[in-house]
Every structure is written in C-alpha cells, then in structure tokens.
Design a protein around this motif. Structure first.
Motif, PDB file in Angstrom:
ATOM      1  N   PRO A  60       0.789  -1.237   0.000  1.00 50.51           N
ATOM      2  CA  PRO A  60       0.000   0.000   0.000  1.00 50.51           C
ATOM      3  C   PRO A  60       0.820   1.286   0.000  1.00 50.51           C
ATOM      4  CG  PRO A  60      -0.234  -1.178   2.084  1.00 50.51           C
ATOM      5  CD  PRO A  60       0.558  -2.053   1.181  1.00 50.51           C
ATOM      6  N   ASP A  61       2.127   1.200   0.238  1.00 48.02           N
ATOM      7  CA  ASP A  61       2.945   2.409   0.243  1.00 48.02           C
ATOM      8  C   ASP A  61       3.523   2.753  -1.133  1.00 48.02           C
ATOM      9  OD1 ASP A  61       4.597   0.148   0.358  1.00 48.02           O
ATOM     10  OD2 ASP A  61       6.145   1.161   1.522  1.00 48.02           O
ATOM     11  N   ILE A  62       3.097   2.033  -2.160  1.00 47.50           N
ATOM     12  CA  ILE A  62       3.524   2.324  -3.531  1.00 47.50           C
ATOM     13  C   ILE A  62       2.941   3.667  -3.964  1.00 47.50           C
ATOM     14  CG2 ILE A  62       3.202   1.632  -5.970  1.00 47.50           C
ATOM     15  CD1 ILE A  62       5.198  -0.141  -4.540  1.00 47.50           C
ATOM     16  N   GLU A  63       3.744   4.452  -4.669  1.00 43.87           N
ATOM     17  CA  GLU A  63       3.263   5.688  -5.293  1.00 43.87           C
ATOM     18  C   GLU A  63       3.310   5.476  -6.801  1.00 43.87           C
ATOM     19  OE1 GLU A  63       4.190   9.828  -3.841  1.00 43.87           O
ATOM     20  OE2 GLU A  63       5.388   9.767  -5.690  1.00 43.87           O
ATOM     21  N   LEU A  64       2.168   5.593  -7.433  1.00 46.82           N
ATOM     22  CA  LEU A  64       2.050   5.301  -8.856  1.00 46.82           C
ATOM     23  C   LEU A  64       1.840   6.595  -9.642  1.00 46.82           C
ATOM     24  CD1 LEU A  64       2.047   2.896 -10.777  1.00 46.82           C
ATOM     25  CD2 LEU A  64      -0.414   2.699 -10.414  1.00 46.82           C
ATOM     26  N   HIS A  65       2.718   6.812 -10.639  1.00 51.81           N
ATOM     27  CA  HIS A  65       2.685   8.019 -11.468  1.00 51.81           C
ATOM     28  C   HIS A  65       2.190   7.683 -12.875  1.00 51.81           C
ATOM     29  CE1 HIS A  65       5.704  10.682  -9.159  1.00 51.81           C
ATOM     30  NE2 HIS A  65       5.367   9.683  -8.373  1.00 51.81           N
ATOM     31  N   LEU A  66       1.330   8.529 -13.405  1.00 49.48           N
ATOM     32  CA  LEU A  66       1.003   8.473 -14.831  1.00 49.48           C
ATOM     33  C   LEU A  66       2.007   9.367 -15.526  1.00 49.48           C
ATOM     34  CD1 LEU A  66      -0.735   7.637 -17.252  1.00 49.48           C
ATOM     35  CD2 LEU A  66      -2.181   9.622 -16.774  1.00 49.48           C
ATOM     36  N   ILE A  67       2.825   8.783 -16.399  1.00 50.14           N
ATOM     37  CA  ILE A  67       3.898   9.528 -17.051  1.00 50.14           C
ATOM     38  C   ILE A  67       3.645   9.726 -18.537  1.00 50.14           C
ATOM     39  CG2 ILE A  67       5.629   8.891 -15.358  1.00 50.14           C
ATOM     40  CD1 ILE A  67       6.607   6.736 -17.349  1.00 50.14           C
ATOM     41  N   GLY A  68       2.565   9.206 -19.024  1.00 50.26           N
ATOM     42  CA  GLY A  68       2.261   9.330 -20.446  1.00 50.26           C
ATOM     43  C   GLY A  68       1.066  10.229 -20.668  1.00 50.26           C
ATOM     44  N   PRO A  69       0.750  10.489 -21.925  1.00 50.34           N
ATOM     45  CA  PRO A  69      -0.386  11.356 -22.233  1.00 50.34           C
ATOM     46  C   PRO A  69      -1.699  10.760 -21.730  1.00 50.34           C
ATOM     47  CG  PRO A  69       0.424  10.284 -24.224  1.00 50.34           C
ATOM     48  CD  PRO A  69       1.390   9.944 -23.124  1.00 50.34           C
ATOM     49  N   LEU A  70      -2.597  11.634 -21.378  1.00 52.74           N
ATOM     50  CA  LEU A  70      -3.895  11.208 -20.861  1.00 52.74           C
ATOM     51  C   LEU A  70      -4.993  11.734 -21.773  1.00 52.74           C
ATOM     52  CD1 LEU A  70      -5.650   9.931 -18.621  1.00 52.74           C
ATOM     53  CD2 LEU A  70      -5.536  12.134 -17.440  1.00 52.74           C
ATOM     54  N   GLN A  71      -5.889  10.829 -22.171  1.00 54.16           N
ATOM     55  CA  GLN A  71      -7.076  11.227 -22.932  1.00 54.16           C
ATOM     56  C   GLN A  71      -8.162  11.590 -21.930  1.00 54.16           C
ATOM     57  OE1 GLN A  71      -7.840   7.664 -25.137  1.00 54.16           O
ATOM     58  NE2 GLN A  71      -6.318   8.127 -26.709  1.00 54.16           N
ATOM     59  N   SER A  72      -8.959  12.585 -22.269  1.00 53.75           N
ATOM     60  CA  SER A  72      -9.979  13.056 -21.331  1.00 53.75           C
ATOM     61  C   SER A  72     -10.976  11.965 -20.952  1.00 53.75           C
ATOM     62  CB  SER A  72     -10.696  14.284 -21.888  1.00 53.75           C
ATOM     63  OG  SER A  72     -11.290  13.994 -23.137  1.00 53.75           O
ATOM     64  N   ASP A 117      -1.473   8.097  -8.112  1.00 55.02           N
ATOM     65  CA  ASP A 117      -1.209   9.018  -7.009  1.00 55.02           C
ATOM     66  C   ASP A 117      -0.680  10.349  -7.531  1.00 55.02           C
ATOM     67  OD1 ASP A 117      -1.724   7.046  -4.847  1.00 55.02           O
ATOM     68  OD2 ASP A 117      -0.040   6.030  -5.813  1.00 55.02           O
ATOM     69  N   VAL A 118      -0.046  10.306  -8.708  1.00 51.15           N
ATOM     70  CA  VAL A 118       0.505  11.494  -9.354  1.00 51.15           C
ATOM     71  C   VAL A 118       0.201  11.394 -10.847  1.00 51.15           C
ATOM     72  CG1 VAL A 118       2.607  12.802  -9.869  1.00 51.15           C
ATOM     73  CG2 VAL A 118       2.391  11.625  -7.665  1.00 51.15           C
ATOM     74  N   ILE A 119      -0.294  12.469 -11.426  1.00 54.07           N
ATOM     75  CA  ILE A 119      -0.510  12.538 -12.874  1.00 54.07           C
ATOM     76  C   ILE A 119       0.415  13.633 -13.383  1.00 54.07           C
ATOM     77  CG2 ILE A 119      -2.159  12.971 -14.732  1.00 54.07           C
ATOM     78  CD1 ILE A 119      -4.350  11.902 -12.768  1.00 54.07           C
ATOM     79  N   GLU A 120       1.454  13.208 -14.118  1.00 51.65           N
ATOM     80  CA  GLU A 120       2.530  14.124 -14.509  1.00 51.65           C
ATOM     81  C   GLU A 120       2.270  14.860 -15.820  1.00 51.65           C
ATOM     82  OE1 GLU A 120       6.436  12.471 -14.493  1.00 51.65           O
ATOM     83  OE2 GLU A 120       6.208  11.588 -12.507  1.00 51.65           O
ATOM     84  N   THR A 121       1.220  14.541 -16.500  1.00 55.62           N
ATOM     85  CA  THR A 121       1.091  15.042 -17.873  1.00 55.62           C
ATOM     86  C   THR A 121      -0.208  15.795 -18.123  1.00 55.62           C
ATOM     87  OG1 THR A 121       0.260  12.867 -18.483  1.00 55.62           O
ATOM     88  CG2 THR A 121       2.602  13.272 -18.855  1.00 55.62           C
ATOM     89  N   VAL A 122      -0.495  16.762 -17.295  1.00 52.23           N
ATOM     90  CA  VAL A 122      -1.661  17.614 -17.522  1.00 52.23           C
ATOM     91  C   VAL A 122      -1.202  18.685 -18.516  1.00 52.23           C
ATOM     92  CG1 VAL A 122      -3.389  19.117 -16.486  1.00 52.23           C
ATOM     93  CG2 VAL A 122      -2.511  17.142 -15.196  1.00 52.23           C
ATOM     94  N   ASP A 123      -1.557  18.469 -19.772  1.00 56.68           N
ATOM     95  CA  ASP A 123      -1.017  19.309 -20.841  1.00 56.68           C
ATOM     96  C   ASP A 123      -2.053  20.149 -21.578  1.00 56.68           C
ATOM     97  OD1 ASP A 123      -2.272  17.205 -22.122  1.00 56.68           O
ATOM     98  OD2 ASP A 123      -0.617  16.797 -23.494  1.00 56.68           O
ATOM     99  N   ARG A 124      -3.324  20.008 -21.187  1.00 56.06           N
ATOM    100  CA  ARG A 124      -4.385  20.770 -21.854  1.00 56.06           C
ATOM    101  C   ARG A 124      -5.435  21.170 -20.826  1.00 56.06           C
ATOM    102  NH1 ARG A 124      -3.887  16.193 -24.420  1.00 56.06           N
ATOM    103  NH2 ARG A 124      -6.001  15.459 -24.171  1.00 56.06           N
ATOM    104  N   GLU A 125      -6.084  22.282 -21.091  1.00 52.58           N
ATOM    105  CA  GLU A 125      -7.132  22.762 -20.195  1.00 52.58           C
ATOM    106  C   GLU A 125      -8.264  21.736 -20.084  1.00 52.58           C
ATOM    107  OE1 GLU A 125     -10.147  26.559 -19.779  1.00 52.58           O
ATOM    108  OE2 GLU A 125      -8.369  26.771 -21.024  1.00 52.58           O
ATOM    109  N   LYS A 126      -8.598  21.081 -21.189  1.00 49.80           N
ATOM    110  CA  LYS A 126      -9.668  20.074 -21.181  1.00 49.80           C
ATOM    111  C   LYS A 126      -9.343  18.937 -20.215  1.00 49.80           C
ATOM    112  CE  LYS A 126     -12.346  16.987 -24.109  1.00 49.80           C
ATOM    113  NZ  LYS A 126     -12.581  16.469 -25.451  1.00 49.80           N
ATOM    114  N   ILE A 127      -8.090  18.487 -20.200  1.00 50.11           N
ATOM    115  CA  ILE A 127      -7.679  17.420 -19.280  1.00 50.11           C
ATOM    116  C   ILE A 127      -7.793  17.913 -17.840  1.00 50.11           C
ATOM    117  CG2 ILE A 127      -5.707  16.026 -18.498  1.00 50.11           C
ATOM    118  CD1 ILE A 127      -6.905  15.021 -21.092  1.00 50.11           C
ATOM    119  N   ALA A 128      -7.334  19.126 -17.582  1.00 49.32           N
ATOM    120  CA  ALA A 128      -7.419  19.689 -16.234  1.00 49.32           C
ATOM    121  C   ALA A 128      -8.868  19.752 -15.759  1.00 49.32           C
ATOM    122  CB  ALA A 128      -6.773  21.073 -16.198  1.00 49.32           C
ATOM    123  N   ALA A 129      -9.766  20.152 -16.643  1.00 49.23           N
ATOM    124  CA  ALA A 129     -11.186  20.251 -16.282  1.00 49.23           C
ATOM    125  C   ALA A 129     -11.775  18.876 -15.986  1.00 49.23           C
ATOM    126  CB  ALA A 129     -11.959  20.935 -17.405  1.00 49.23           C
TER     127      ALA A 129
END
Length: 129
Positions: free
Chosen positions: A74-86, A97-109
């Motif tokens: 349970p102490d694993i920290e998992l990062h999304l390091i690739g592009p994310l589709q909305s 636990d971490v999303i490293e690739t927020v690259d567009r306003e649509k994704i942020a929303a």
C-alpha cells in the motif's frame, strides 16, 4: 538476486553518487521506475527490494496489473507519465497518485470533475511547452 534487482541497485548507487557529487542530501532525488510493458510478476522483486515509486504510461495496462500490487504494497506511489485522454480521467484519478502530464485545459477540467466526484486528489503536474 535477479538481473532486474541488480540493475535497480546499480541505478540507486549511481543516483547516490550523483547526489553526493552535487552536494545534495542522500535520498534528495526520487527514482520513478518505469514499469510499462512489464508484468506484475516482473515488478514485484523490485518492489521487494525497496522501490516504491513507479511510472506507467497507459491507463488500461495499469488497470490490469497495479490494483493487486498496490493492495499488497500500500505504500507504492504510482505516477502516470504518459499522455492522458480526457475519456480516461475517471480511471486515472482512481488509479494514480501522481498525474505528470496535464497538458491541456480540457484534461485539467476533466480531472477536476473526477477529483471532486471521487473525493480522491492525486498530485497533478502541469506540462508547459
């Protein structure tokens, strides 16, 4: 000790040497071990050797291997390091636990909607080009 674990320790030693050379505190850096394309059975020995931060670049691949690993460790920290589709925001908020690739306003929303809906708040890193 398997080759993967030996490689893990070799990388950790290089990081420690670089920290020392740069005058930084030991452990100041964080190794994000990229586990994409590796099966859970291949990742587990590295977890057992002490690695706790992993990066994946595909939501679907992550869904197939990480829930059981995170339950066992349970102490694993998992990062999304690739592009994310909305359309994957719901799954991303649930899994990472971490999303490293927020690259567009649509994704942020979309992520904001899911964070509010799920009551779960992964760290978000904004990508600036």
């Amino acid at each position: 000790m398997g080759d993967t674990v030996q490689q893990f320790f070799a990388v950790k030693a290089r990081i420690a040497a670089a920290e020392q050379e740069a005058g930084r505190e030991a452990g100041a850096g964080t190794l994000v071990a990229v586990s994409k394309t590796f099966d859970a059975v291949d990742i587990q020995p590295v977890i057992e050797a002490g690695q706790r931060v992993f990066g994946e670049n595909r939501v679907q691949e992550t869904q197939g291997k990480w829930p059981d690993l995170k339950e066992a460790f349970p102490d694993i920290e998992l990062h999304l390091i690739g592009p994310l589709q909305s359309n994957k925001a719901k799954e991303a908020v649930a899994l990472f636990d971490v999303i490293e690739t927020v690259d567009r306003e649509k994704i942020a929303a979309e992520l904001t909607k899911e964070i509010v809906r799920q009551g779960r708040a992964p760290k978000l890193y904004v990508q600036v080009n």
